[in-house]
Design an enzyme around this catalytic site. Structure first.
Site, PDB file in Angstrom:
ATOM      1  N   ASN B  53       0.812  -1.215   0.000  1.00  0.00           N
ATOM      2  CA  ASN B  53       0.000   0.000   0.000  1.00  0.00           C
ATOM      3  C   ASN B  53       0.849   1.270   0.000  1.00  0.00           C
ATOM      4  O   ASN B  53       2.013   1.256   0.355  1.00  0.00           O
ATOM      5  CB  ASN B  53      -0.908  -0.014   1.219  1.00  0.00           C
ATOM      6  CG  ASN B  53      -0.086   0.126   2.496  1.00  0.00           C
ATOM      7  OD1 ASN B  53       0.298   1.219   2.873  1.00  0.00           O
ATOM      8  ND2 ASN B  53       0.233  -0.993   3.138  1.00  0.00           N
ATOM      9  N   LYS B 180       0.693   0.670  16.518  1.00  0.00           N
ATOM     10  CA  LYS B 180       1.102   1.955  15.923  1.00  0.00           C
ATOM     11  C   LYS B 180      -0.121   2.786  15.572  1.00  0.00           C
ATOM     12  O   LYS B 180      -1.126   2.256  15.098  1.00  0.00           O
ATOM     13  CB  LYS B 180       1.936   1.717  14.672  1.00  0.00           C
ATOM     14  CG  LYS B 180       2.582   2.972  14.105  1.00  0.00           C
ATOM     15  CD  LYS B 180       3.641   2.616  13.083  1.00  0.00           C
ATOM     16  CE  LYS B 180       3.077   2.466  11.685  1.00  0.00           C
ATOM     17  NZ  LYS B 180       4.132   2.153  10.702  1.00  0.00           N
ATOM     18  N   MET B 181       0.003   4.104  15.762  1.00  0.00           N
ATOM     19  CA  MET B 181      -1.069   5.027  15.380  1.00  0.00           C
ATOM     20  C   MET B 181      -0.483   6.201  14.597  1.00  0.00           C
ATOM     21  O   MET B 181       0.695   6.520  14.697  1.00  0.00           O
ATOM     22  CB  MET B 181      -1.806   5.541  16.616  1.00  0.00           C
ATOM     23  CG  MET B 181      -0.936   6.349  17.554  1.00  0.00           C
ATOM     24  SD  MET B 181      -1.830   6.873  19.059  1.00  0.00           S
ATOM     25  CE  MET B 181      -2.577   8.399  18.471  1.00  0.00           C
ATOM     26  N   LYS B 182      -1.343   6.834  13.796  1.00  0.00           N
ATOM     27  CA  LYS B 182      -0.941   8.004  13.018  1.00  0.00           C
ATOM     28  C   LYS B 182      -0.962   9.248  13.887  1.00  0.00           C
ATOM     29  O   LYS B 182      -1.822   9.386  14.769  1.00  0.00           O
ATOM     30  CB  LYS B 182      -1.892   8.195  11.832  1.00  0.00           C
ATOM     31  CG  LYS B 182      -1.925   7.016  10.873  1.00  0.00           C
ATOM     32  CD  LYS B 182      -0.584   6.792  10.218  1.00  0.00           C
ATOM     33  CE  LYS B 182      -0.615   5.571   9.298  1.00  0.00           C
ATOM     34  NZ  LYS B 182       0.735   5.285   8.744  1.00  0.00           N
ATOM     35  N   ASP B 210       3.380   7.578  14.000  1.00  0.00           N
ATOM     36  CA  ASP B 210       3.815   7.720  12.600  1.00  0.00           C
ATOM     37  C   ASP B 210       3.237   9.003  12.016  1.00  0.00           C
ATOM     38  O   ASP B 210       2.020   9.145  11.921  1.00  0.00           O
ATOM     39  CB  ASP B 210       3.317   6.501  11.811  1.00  0.00           C
ATOM     40  CG  ASP B 210       3.714   6.542  10.349  1.00  0.00           C
ATOM     41  OD1 ASP B 210       4.442   7.466   9.942  1.00  0.00           O
ATOM     42  OD2 ASP B 210       3.293   5.626   9.609  1.00  0.00           O
ATOM     43  N   GLU B 236       7.984   7.877  14.030  1.00  0.00           N
ATOM     44  CA  GLU B 236       8.240   7.468  12.640  1.00  0.00           C
ATOM     45  C   GLU B 236       8.003   8.580  11.626  1.00  0.00           C
ATOM     46  O   GLU B 236       7.004   9.286  11.692  1.00  0.00           O
ATOM     47  CB  GLU B 236       7.323   6.274  12.300  1.00  0.00           C
ATOM     48  CG  GLU B 236       7.428   5.797  10.857  1.00  0.00           C
ATOM     49  CD  GLU B 236       6.595   4.547  10.578  1.00  0.00           C
ATOM     50  OE1 GLU B 236       6.313   3.785  11.513  1.00  0.00           O
ATOM     51  OE2 GLU B 236       6.233   4.343   9.402  1.00  0.00           O
ATOM     52  N   GLU B 262      10.402   4.017   4.582  1.00  0.00           N
ATOM     53  CA  GLU B 262       9.443   3.344   3.704  1.00  0.00           C
ATOM     54  C   GLU B 262       9.291   4.055   2.368  1.00  0.00           C
ATOM     55  O   GLU B 262       8.784   3.456   1.418  1.00  0.00           O
ATOM     56  CB  GLU B 262       8.081   3.243   4.388  1.00  0.00           C
ATOM     57  CG  GLU B 262       7.339   4.559   4.480  1.00  0.00           C
ATOM     58  CD  GLU B 262       5.966   4.423   5.118  1.00  0.00           C
ATOM     59  OE1 GLU B 262       5.928   4.074   6.303  1.00  0.00           O
ATOM     60  OE2 GLU B 262       4.957   4.661   4.440  1.00  0.00           O
ATOM     61  N   ASP B 289      10.964  -1.081   2.118  1.00  0.00           N
ATOM     62  CA  ASP B 289       9.981  -2.102   1.728  1.00  0.00           C
ATOM     63  C   ASP B 289      10.336  -2.609   0.335  1.00  0.00           C
ATOM     64  O   ASP B 289      10.203  -1.890  -0.654  1.00  0.00           O
ATOM     65  CB  ASP B 289       8.588  -1.462   1.752  1.00  0.00           C
ATOM     66  CG  ASP B 289       7.478  -2.392   1.280  1.00  0.00           C
ATOM     67  OD1 ASP B 289       7.762  -3.534   0.865  1.00  0.00           O
ATOM     68  OD2 ASP B 289       6.312  -1.947   1.327  1.00  0.00           O
ATOM     69  N   HIS B 319       8.242  -1.773   6.088  1.00  0.00           N
ATOM     70  CA  HIS B 319       6.880  -1.307   5.802  1.00  0.00           C
ATOM     71  C   HIS B 319       6.160  -2.338   4.934  1.00  0.00           C
ATOM     72  O   HIS B 319       6.785  -3.056   4.175  1.00  0.00           O
ATOM     73  CB  HIS B 319       6.982   0.013   5.039  1.00  0.00           C
ATOM     74  CG  HIS B 319       5.723   0.449   4.344  1.00  0.00           C
ATOM     75  ND1 HIS B 319       5.404   0.057   3.060  1.00  0.00           N
ATOM     76  CD2 HIS B 319       4.707   1.242   4.757  1.00  0.00           C
ATOM     77  CE1 HIS B 319       4.247   0.612   2.713  1.00  0.00           C
ATOM     78  NE2 HIS B 319       3.805   1.331   3.716  1.00  0.00           N
ATOM     79  N   GLU B 338       6.064  -5.137   9.643  1.00  0.00           N
ATOM     80  CA  GLU B 338       4.798  -4.467   9.918  1.00  0.00           C
ATOM     81  C   GLU B 338       3.640  -5.429   9.647  1.00  0.00           C
ATOM     82  O   GLU B 338       3.762  -6.346   8.837  1.00  0.00           O
ATOM     83  CB  GLU B 338       4.682  -3.240   8.995  1.00  0.00           C
ATOM     84  CG  GLU B 338       3.474  -2.366   9.272  1.00  0.00           C
ATOM     85  CD  GLU B 338       3.553  -1.001   8.557  1.00  0.00           C
ATOM     86  OE1 GLU B 338       4.331  -0.870   7.589  1.00  0.00           O
ATOM     87  OE2 GLU B 338       2.855  -0.066   8.999  1.00  0.00           O
ATOM     88  N   TYR B 340      -0.918  -5.131   9.231  1.00  0.00           N
ATOM     89  CA  TYR B 340      -2.130  -4.311   9.315  1.00  0.00           C
ATOM     90  C   TYR B 340      -3.289  -5.259   9.584  1.00  0.00           C
ATOM     91  O   TYR B 340      -3.887  -5.776   8.627  1.00  0.00           O
ATOM     92  CB  TYR B 340      -2.392  -3.589   7.997  1.00  0.00           C
ATOM     93  CG  TYR B 340      -1.242  -2.786   7.430  1.00  0.00           C
ATOM     94  CD1 TYR B 340      -1.065  -1.450   7.787  1.00  0.00           C
ATOM     95  CD2 TYR B 340      -0.364  -3.357   6.521  1.00  0.00           C
ATOM     96  CE1 TYR B 340      -0.020  -0.711   7.253  1.00  0.00           C
ATOM     97  CE2 TYR B 340       0.682  -2.620   5.985  1.00  0.00           C
ATOM     98  CZ  TYR B 340       0.844  -1.295   6.351  1.00  0.00           C
ATOM     99  OH  TYR B 340       1.871  -0.570   5.816  1.00  0.00           O
TER     100      TYR B 340
END
Lengths: 386, 386
Positions: B53, B180-182, B210, B236, B262, B289, B319, B338, B340
């Site tokens: 992605n 992890k969070m944005k 991140d 990040e 990444e 990645d 990533h 990583e 998701y």
């Protein structure tokens, strides 16, 4: 006022030439037409753009990703505040919507090609040569006299020193006093080539050499030791374009001018060259090419990065040999532009009325970039737009 | 033995999520099938690959430029010396024929996607899990137990702190101890989000944040001053991925671990991060990645650049959340991968039999990358190949 259509055609720029890295026989180019609903002198205003040589045409990206974003945008959002012209920066922002930072290649060519066409349309709508429009916007005085040099001297299968000398002689005959040839095959092959060309030039022109990024650090140093025996105009792109440590180390071995940057496609990459490449603002040259690098909107950010780093924009002589960079040079005070007298036709080169003298040309006063003044080029362009 | 066909299909990975930079709702992905003429267990060996992605599918480049080069090459030239398997490096060289150096974006995704499929085919022809094949080639011991963390915490329209807490709680419930969070919208919005999540985690898991490369130097320093109040797993991609000076300056303000990489898509770009980014080999993390970066052939050059710079490959946590990087981690000793848990399905994630425990998974012993062990994914893949 709006953009009605964006057309693209991918065409071969087939050629039997080879530089130290690639074979041009499979190279392609994207030609783009940005069609507006504006009329000037009874004719629909169409802006044209194309990518310069060395990278491939970007038909897929232009048709599938970038052109639709412009056409799907609210037309008013792409105009300037006065509503009397397109706004290149707003169009650029629409092009780059939903694009992540980093990874500057291919899409930088797609966007650069569309951006060229947008600026051509904007200057045509304003009824001015692009270089005059740019000078006005930046509150500078335009200088229509632009330095150009002749790039050639490629390796061809079977091409000997005599043919190379004849080629260089022909550039002198056509008004150039700076010429460029490829190097990088080997020291043993290249020293006699360089000496032969210098002999042919006989002090009437300067010689630049270009390794096209193929040399390792050790090889680049070897070449530096050989090349410093000669009074060269520059030593270009010795190593990988992103190997800034190699470039910086070379300055220890090569006191003369060096040049690089044609394979850096964003202001961030250009800034890294200035930060880490050990380039010397009093003698070295920067060759960033807007047509491969997100266009003039981004190139203005690159020039801003030069200012921050203490570099004069007169140290910029872009790669690519197209009229877009001629306009930027004349309008924004660059040091000149590359030209390929025998190659990449009909895209490269000058309007028909332009002659090279003492390695300078004078820009004609044509609205837009000036493509309408080059009969073989505008013919191809109008075929795409009609 | 030869590659018979390379198929590509561009598919949407539509999602309502947004990170600090882009809207995923228009994102696409290329799925590739490399069809061979080899049979194993009565079945034609097909290698599969896809891009992770964050970047778009590359159907145009794959179909027009890269797949034809492989199919036009002499089949024998793409085999290993023994002639009993495909040679990924020789195929990579065929893919990159007539490509200039520099400009690492888009084509790096096209090549990375094909390269993944090639390695899948190679391991299937060898009849081994890719991670075991890699360990053998590098004379290492494979370690099938791999660290994984749960990436999520995106901004959604209308998503509040309670939903964010529930999301993070669900990762704990699924066996993760690093989540992890944005961040990046604003300090005022993010401090309460971070505190709420830390409260929810209650010491049972660590939190990484991140910023997705959106912060200016000044903003990144502002965040560093706020974030250093908390015991975070990492901070990040604060700034533009190519702004190595920003990254280096941040170390003055942030003593904890930082992570980035990444959006660097070549070994040259990765090397520049190590050279100029001020990253600290004792605590920072590298997230290159392979699926976006010319694949595993190139990733091995990146690992070689790490060795030269004195970095352990255990500092790499790629990533992308795909099984390719899981295999590289297990086979070549990376620090993890990583994942998701709720996103990018069916492409991301693990084979059906795999469970996360204490933020680790154990690789199943499946030939190839392991796609055949993930029923929803292999169904989509086989549809492309049939």
């Amino acid at each position: 006022m709006r953009i009605v259509e964006i057309r693209e055609r991918t065409a071969p720029i087939a050629s039997s030439i080879a530089n130290a890295y690639i074979d041009f026989s499979k190279m392609t180019l994207s030609l783009v037409a940005v069609v507006t609903d504006v009329k000037r002198d009874g004719r629909t205003v169409v802006g044209y753009g194309f990518n310069s040589n060395g990278r491939y045409g970007q038909g897929g990206l232009i048709r599938e990703r970038f052109a639709p974003r412009v056409l799907e945008a609210e037309p008013k959002a792409l105009l300037n505040d006065a509503g009397d012209n397109l706004d290149p920066d707003r169009i650029w922002a629409a092009l780059m919507k939903n694009e992540k930072p980093g990874g500057h290649g291919e899409r930088s060519v797609a966007v650069g090609t569309i951006d060229m066409a947008v600026w051509d349309a904007v200057a045509k709508i304003a009824g001015k040569p692009l270089f005059r429009l740019l000078a006005e916007r930046h509150r500078r005085e335009a200088n229509p006299r632009v330095f150009v040099y002749a790039a050639g001297g490629y390796y061809y299968p079977g091409k000997g020193v005599e043919q190379l000398r004849a080629e260089m002689r022909s550039y002198l005959d056509r008004g150039y006093t700076v010429v460029k040839m490829k190097i990088g095959n080997s020291l043993d092959e290249d020293r006699p080539r360089i000496e032969a060309v210098l002999k042919e030039l006989d002090g009437k022109a300067r010689l630049a050499v270009d390794a096209n990024g193929r040399l390792s650090l050790e090889e680049a140093i070897g070449y530096a030791k050989m090349l410093r025996d000669y009074p060269l105009f520059w030593y270009e792109e010795a190593g990988d374009p992103l190997d800034f440590t190699l470039q910086a180390a070379l300055a220890e071995f090569y006191p003369g001018p060096m040049a690089t940057g044609e394979n850096l496609f964003s202001h961030q990459d250009a800034r890294n060259l200035l930060r880490y490449g050990g380039m010397r603002p009093d003698r070295d040259w920067l060759q960033f090419d807007c047509a491969l690098s997100y266009g003039l909107c981004e190139y203005q950010r690159t020039l801003a990065a030069l200012d921050v780093a203490g570099w004069s924009r007169s140290r910029c002589i872009p790669h690519g040999g197209h009229q877009m960079s001629l306009n930027i040079a004349a309008g924004l005070g660059l040091g000149g532009n590359e030209s390929y007298p025998d190659l990449f036709q009909p895209y490269g080169g000058f309007p028909d009325s332009v002659r090279v003298s003492d390695s300078h040309i004078v820009m004609p006063e044509l609205p837009g970039i000036g493509f309408e003044g080059k009969s073989d080029l505008i013919k191809v362009m109008r075929e795409l737009a009609k």
